[in-house]
Design an enzyme around this catalytic site. Sequence first.
Site, PDB file in Angstrom:
ATOM      1  N   LYS A   1       4.333   0.601   9.493  1.00 23.02           N
ATOM      2  CA  LYS A   1       4.397   1.891   8.817  1.00 23.02           C
ATOM      3  C   LYS A   1       3.831   3.012   9.682  1.00 23.02           C
ATOM      4  CE  LYS A   1       3.062   0.144   4.837  1.00 23.02           C
ATOM      5  NZ  LYS A   1       2.539  -0.005   3.481  1.00 23.02           N
TER       6      LYS A   1
ATOM      7  N   GLU B   1       0.870  -1.169   0.000  1.00 17.91           N
ATOM      8  CA  GLU B   1       0.000   0.000   0.000  1.00 17.91           C
ATOM      9  C   GLU B   1       0.912   1.225   0.000  1.00 17.91           C
ATOM     10  OE1 GLU B   1      -2.684   0.272   3.316  1.00 17.91           O
ATOM     11  OE2 GLU B   1      -3.457   2.203   2.623  1.00 17.91           O
TER      12      GLU B   1
ATOM     13  N   ARG C   1       5.278 -12.749   9.705  1.00 17.81           N
ATOM     14  CA  ARG C   1       5.926 -11.462   9.465  1.00 17.81           C
ATOM     15  C   ARG C   1       7.330 -11.486  10.021  1.00 17.81           C
ATOM     16  NH1 ARG C   1       2.168  -7.360   8.874  1.00 17.81           N
ATOM     17  NH2 ARG C   1       3.662  -5.730   9.339  1.00 17.81           N
TER      18      ARG C   1
HETATM   19  P1  ATP Z   1       2.689  -2.302   8.077  1.00 23.39           P
HETATM   20  O1  ATP Z   1       2.066  -3.184   9.104  1.00 23.39           O
HETATM   21  O2  ATP Z   1       4.130  -2.043   8.272  1.00 23.39           O
HETATM   22  O3  ATP Z   1       1.891  -1.079   7.783  1.00 23.39           O
HETATM   23  P2  ATP Z   1       1.456  -3.566   5.881  1.00 23.39           P
HETATM   24  O4  ATP Z   1       1.302  -5.043   5.919  1.00 23.39           O
HETATM   25  O5  ATP Z   1       0.272  -2.740   6.126  1.00 23.39           O
HETATM   26  O6  ATP Z   1       2.681  -3.184   6.770  1.00 23.39           O
HETATM   27  P3  ATP Z   1       1.595  -3.384   3.057  1.00 23.39           P
HETATM   28  O7  ATP Z   1       2.061  -2.262   2.229  1.00 23.39           O
HETATM   29  O8  ATP Z   1       0.160  -3.729   3.038  1.00 23.39           O
HETATM   30  O9  ATP Z   1       2.073  -3.082   4.519  1.00 23.39           O
HETATM   31  O10 ATP Z   1       2.472  -4.678   2.781  1.00 23.39           O
HETATM   32  C1  ATP Z   1       2.794  -5.177   1.508  1.00 23.39           C
HETATM   33  C2  ATP Z   1       3.201  -6.603   1.641  1.00 23.39           C
HETATM   34  O11 ATP Z   1       4.313  -6.729   2.515  1.00 23.39           O
HETATM   35  C3  ATP Z   1       2.095  -7.436   2.235  1.00 23.39           C
HETATM   36  O12 ATP Z   1       1.965  -8.619   1.489  1.00 23.39           O
HETATM   37  C4  ATP Z   1       2.541  -7.714   3.639  1.00 23.39           C
HETATM   38  O13 ATP Z   1       2.054  -8.947   4.082  1.00 23.39           O
HETATM   39  C5  ATP Z   1       4.054  -7.695   3.508  1.00 23.39           C
HETATM   40  N1  ATP Z   1       4.676  -7.302   4.782  1.00 23.39           N
HETATM   41  C6  ATP Z   1       4.456  -6.186   5.482  1.00 23.39           C
HETATM   42  N2  ATP Z   1       5.142  -6.181   6.641  1.00 23.39           N
HETATM   43  C7  ATP Z   1       5.825  -7.353   6.674  1.00 23.39           C
HETATM   44  C8  ATP Z   1       6.732  -7.964   7.604  1.00 23.39           C
HETATM   45  N3  ATP Z   1       7.058  -7.366   8.743  1.00 23.39           N
HETATM   46  N4  ATP Z   1       7.215  -9.185   7.297  1.00 23.39           N
HETATM   47  C9  ATP Z   1       6.904  -9.783   6.138  1.00 23.39           C
HETATM   48  N5  ATP Z   1       6.068  -9.276   5.220  1.00 23.39           N
HETATM   49  C10 ATP Z   1       5.534  -8.070   5.473  1.00 23.39           C
HETATM   50 MG    MG Z   2      -1.417  -3.256   4.880  1.00 21.54          MG
END
Ligand code: ATP
Ligand code: MG
Length: 566
Positions: free
Chosen positions: A275, A39, A265
């Site tokens: 984020k 995102e 994760r």
């Molecule tokens: P955050 O919790 O940091 O806001 P998010 O999951 O909302 O992260 P996205 O931009 O939606 O962020 O993530 C894009 C991809 O990266 C998704 O498939 C998510 O599962 C993966 N991702 C995000 N954080 C992690 C992490 N700590 N470890 C592994 N994969 C991750």
């Molecule tokens: Mg997300």
Amino acid sequence: MNETPAEEDARGRDFIREVIHNDLSEGRVTTILTRFPPEPNGYLHIGHAKSICLNFGAAKEFGGRCNLRLDDTNPTREEEEYIEAIKEDVRWLGFDWGEHLYFASDYFGQLYAWAEHLIRDGKAYVDDLSAAEIREYRGTLTEPGRNSPHRERGVDENLDLLARMRAGEFADGERVLRAKIDMASGNINLRDPVLYRILHATHPRTGDTWCIYPTYDFAHGQSDAIEGITHSLCTLEFADHRPLYDWLIEHLPVPSEPKQYEFSRLNLTHTVLSKRRLIQLVEEGHVAGWDDPRMPTISGFRRRGFPPEAIRDFAARIGITKSENVIEMALLDYCVREILNKCAERRMAVLRPLKVVIENYPEGEAEELDAINNPEDETAGKRKVPFARELYIEREDFMEDPPKKFFRLAPGREVRLRYAYFITCNEVIKDDAGEVVELRCSYDPETRGGNAPDGRKVKATLHWVSAEHALPAEIRLYDTLFAEEEPALDGDLAQALNPNSLEILEDARLEPALASAETGTTVQFERQGYFCLDPDAAPERLVFNRTVGLRDSWAKIQKQKQPKKG
Ligand code: ATP
Ligand code: MG
């Protein structure tokens, strides 16, 4: 792109790669297609790198493809700046989406048509409840929810209301479109989840075309289906959403049926990988920006001097599993050191200078000595280092009254200057405050290059620079951003920060060869660690970030964990 041994090892080694392997060999799919779906509401962090390495890595290994899809369903939090940063970071890590850059917003038209499809099938309805009421009606983990009073609206009324939502007749939050599934489901995600909400906001890509936007849950699986994604890989928190994604796929005329697999994760000690928290650090000014070298962002690590191979190597070493755990930051440092030891050229830099005058060296003269660029790589060759009467050595390499195990310079003692000569300290000069400000030494011209013809030994070899030729520099030394291994984040974020995460040395002196250092290239300062030229540097004032020290705390941790031999 050269694979590290750990990356080669990672091939076929985790449960997701096993699934892919079986799907291919048993003919369930002919070509695998994955996607990385960030995102664009912030910069990518090292957790995303884990996901990038899995999605792009597995696609490549199995001869498939990986799309980069920006999941831009939330116009209020998203910015063009983030989109560009994401593209740059994925490329820098060494991955390529080719022509396959997509946006969830590309599918807004199709998603709207599918929303109408659900309504026509009696599988969705427009609800007038407020967000708070919806929450209240939803029930809890232990109690079923209640049906909304608007749940039984007729198809025509629902179609009309959705069209009027789209036409901008209602204010934000006044109505939503919900799937009609089961308010008593044990899975809360199936209790009539919201598919569309009203948001009078300008979208970075679709502008003001829309004032209703699909929720992430509605957009996500359908975007996968439109692109023909075969293996939709995501983190464990989406496991509970999978029944909803499957329900939508089942009830919509989608062109393909993606399967979702969840992995754990990445969590890392001494930092935060969310984020929301990272935005807070930037906005509250605790760091200098998203690419502050203390940030766990890909851009922060890049600015700090981490090579992309090291991040990929790290991802391969931690692997892909379903178990939640916290990885030591020291492992990432270890991966960085492993790569840099092989490829970083060596230079001499004095971080905290102490002046040395070689009294028996002729005034006004200088000579050039040969120095090896990288003992691990013969092809890196040699360079010249100037030597003259006035030098700087590291302040901590001298002690006036040395304890037993201190073998470096002291009054009356002889040491080697790397690539140069043996010197002996004859006199210590102090200022009025009693602080040592200069050493008067003599050198032995016979020891040029670092060895004594008479075979006498010295116990220490020091790095040094010629005072007249040295370049002044600012050195930024980093420590972990948070004090605790697992920072407590329920309270004030600022409270949890490490007050010593940045130390600036204003008066370092570097050997002149560093004048040609390039931003982003990391070198080893002998005996000090790895350092990378910062974009803040100017020709008259270099600025280096310490990438990582030489001390290998990871090896130490490993040792401590091993049972002592009796
Ligand atoms: P955050 O919790 O940091 O806001 P998010 O999951 O909302 O992260 P996205 O931009 O939606 O962020 O993530 C894009 C991809 O990266 C998704 O498939 C998510 O599962 C993966 N991702 C995000 N954080 C992690 C992490 N700590 N470890 C592994 N994969 C991750
Ligand atoms: Mg997300």
